[in-house]
Scaffold this active site. Structure first.
Site, short mmCIF file in Angstrom:
data_model
loop_
_atom_site.label_atom_id
_atom_site.label_comp_id
_atom_site.label_asym_id
_atom_site.label_seq_id
_atom_site.Cartn_x
_atom_site.Cartn_y
_atom_site.Cartn_z
N HIS A 41 0.99 -1.10 -0.09
CA HIS A 41 -0.11 0.03 0.29
C HIS A 41 0.98 1.47 -0.01
CE1 HIS A 41 -3.82 2.35 1.53
NE2 HIS A 41 -2.79 3.23 1.19
N HIS B 142 1.30 5.56 -1.81
CA HIS B 142 0.89 6.70 -2.75
C HIS B 142 2.17 6.93 -3.18
CE1 HIS B 142 -2.99 6.68 -0.94
NE2 HIS B 142 -2.25 6.39 0.29
N LYS C 250 -9.70 -0.51 -5.47
CA LYS C 250 -9.64 0.32 -4.26
C LYS C 250 -11.18 0.97 -3.85
CE LYS C 250 -8.37 2.18 -0.43
NZ LYS C 250 -6.58 2.84 0.09
N HIS D 299 -10.51 1.23 2.13
CA HIS D 299 -10.16 2.06 2.92
C HIS D 299 -11.15 2.05 4.15
CE1 HIS D 299 -8.28 6.04 4.85
NE2 HIS D 299 -9.69 6.05 5.25
N HIS E 231 -4.41 -0.48 5.93
CA HIS E 231 -3.72 0.17 7.11
C HIS E 231 -4.82 0.10 8.42
CE1 HIS E 231 -6.47 3.13 5.30
NE2 HIS E 231 -5.79 3.46 4.22
N ASP F 95 1.52 2.82 3.59
CA ASP F 95 0.47 3.87 3.34
C ASP F 95 1.51 5.12 3.29
OD1 ASP F 95 -1.37 5.16 3.07
OD2 ASP F 95 -2.19 5.58 5.02
C1 NCD Z 1 -3.41 9.26 1.89
C2 NCD Z 1 -3.17 10.30 0.79
O1 NCD Z 1 -2.50 11.04 1.23
O2 NCD Z 1 -3.42 9.91 -0.34
N1 NCD Z 1 -3.52 9.91 3.11
C3 NCD Z 1 -3.39 9.15 4.55
O3 NCD Z 1 -3.37 10.01 5.55
N2 NCD Z 1 -3.14 7.93 4.57
C4 NCD Z 1 -4.75 8.62 1.64
C5 NCD Z 1 -5.20 7.29 2.45
O4 NCD Z 1 -4.47 6.42 2.28
O5 NCD Z 1 -6.18 7.67 3.35
ZN ZN Z 2 -3.27 5.24 1.79
#
Ligand code: NCD
Ligand code: ZN
Length: 348
Positions: free
Chosen positions: A13, A15, A99, A136, A174, A247
């Site tokens: 996971h 970003h 997702k 999520h 998460h 995450d």
């Molecule tokens: C994530 C993001 O910034 O894309 N932020 C976070 O706090 N984890 C989005 C997510 O996974 O909830």
């Molecule tokens: Zn995330």
């Protein structure tokens, strides 16, 4: 010198963002992990196979030379996603999950699902073909307390969903509470969860220690110490249902240090090292490999890697800021020591 050698891990996971930000952060993930499940919450969301294909090409183009890192793409589920798009995703071969963002739950989730009933046909198709649903798990309603959103979601959405689609493979992303640990541990086959480093290392006091600390704000938000202990127990317990998902969620500095700051912590620059700290804190470094390198691959029905990575117990201090393309990125633990570092990455 204490060292730990692991089969190469994967991040289930992450970003990676897009454009210049992608170019600034992807190397950190690629240095450590063989593969990563890449979140689709861009603007616009990666809601079609064609958008995912383009995004994958941009990720590959942003990798350091000779990198063998493989991005595993995901589709962003919307009220309008069709079962045919799921078939196309399976046929494409590079999409490994879909997702579910409850609309309004987190960063760029406004295009998310407003009611599970609207995506029944899609979930049935995913159940049929074995495509994982990545969830999520937070109820976004403003009347639900922010610290109770995960628990509320389990009862209101997840539990009924697992019953309604008994063959659907689900990753509860998460997880942050003792309740979620208990729920996943006792759930039917085909249910797993990812756990972040920050939820293993901190409780919610970190957000308020000596003042408000926006770089400790992520969603789902850090919880109580008892929750952290339960997560540590789950991660280090050797149960294949729990595996690594950082995450890591980079945001430009000014958007976090703001009157209304974004949710997300950037941990990719030290991700595996931070998990080593957490596992060492309970004397369970021997269980790090299963959590980081085996259980996720098994769940996603992908081969485990044959090459290795070695961590050495030698502290180093990440910089206070990294370049973020257009702007600055404040990393987790910037200016403070991290106990482990990467010593060696070896091909099989
Ligand atoms: C994530 C993001 O910034 O894309 N932020 C976070 O706090 N984890 C989005 C997510 O996974 O909830
Ligand atoms: Zn995330």
């Amino acid at each position: 010198m204490t060292t730990v050698t692991l089969r190469r891990p994967d991040d289930w996971h992450v970003h990676l963002r897009d454009g210049a930000a992608l170019g600034a952060v992807v190397k950190f993930t690629a240095e450590r992990f063989g593969r990563a499940i890449v979140m689709p919450n861009l603007k616009p969301p990666i809601a079609t196979v064609e958008l995912a294909r383009g995004y994958r090409d941009r990720i590959l183009a942003a990798l350091p030379q000779n990198s063998r890192f493989e991005p595993l793409l995901t589709l962003y589920l919307t009220n309008d996603t069709t079962p045919q798009e799921i078939d196309r995703a399976r046929a494409a071969g590079f999409i490994h999950g879909v997702k579910l963002y409850p609309a309004g739950a987190t960063t760029h989730s406004d295009a998310g699902v407003t009611d599970i009933a609207k995506v029944s046909g899609v979930l049935a198709r995913m159940e049929n073909i074995g495509m994982p649903l990545l969830v999520h798990g937070e109820s976004p309603h403003p009347d639900v307390d922010v610290f109770d959103r995960e628990t509320h979601f389990i009862d209101a959405v997840l539990q009924p969903l697992l019953g309604r689609f008994p063959g659907l493979r689900v990753v509860f992303e998460h997880i942050t509470t003792a309740r979620a640990v208990e729920f996943v541990a006792g759930a039917r086959a085909g249910v797993a969860a990812t756990i972040t480093p920050q939820h293993l290392l901190h409780n919610r006091n970190a957000i308020f220690s000596g003042g408000i600390r926006p770089h400790y704000y992520c969603l789902p938000i850090l919880k109580r110490e008892g929750d952290r202990q339960a997560l540590l127990g789950a991660a280090t317990g050797g149960t294949p249902r729990f595996f690594l998902g950082t995450d890591s969620a980079p945001h430009e500095r000014a958007t976090k240090e703001s009157a209304c700051g974004c949710a997300g912590m950037f941990t990719a620059h030290a991700a595996l090292e931070l998990y080593a700290e957490a596992f060492e804190s309970v004397g369970r470094l021997d269980r790090l490999e299963g959590f980081a390198s085996c259980f996720g691959a098994d769940f996603y029905r992908l081969p485990r890697h044959d090459d290795t990575i070695t961590l050495v117990k030698e502290s180093w201090v990440p910089p206070q800021v990294y370049d973020f393309g257009h702007g600055a990125l404040v990393p987790y633990r910037g200016g403070e020591p991290v106990a482990w570092r990467i010593a060696d990455s070896r091909a099989a």
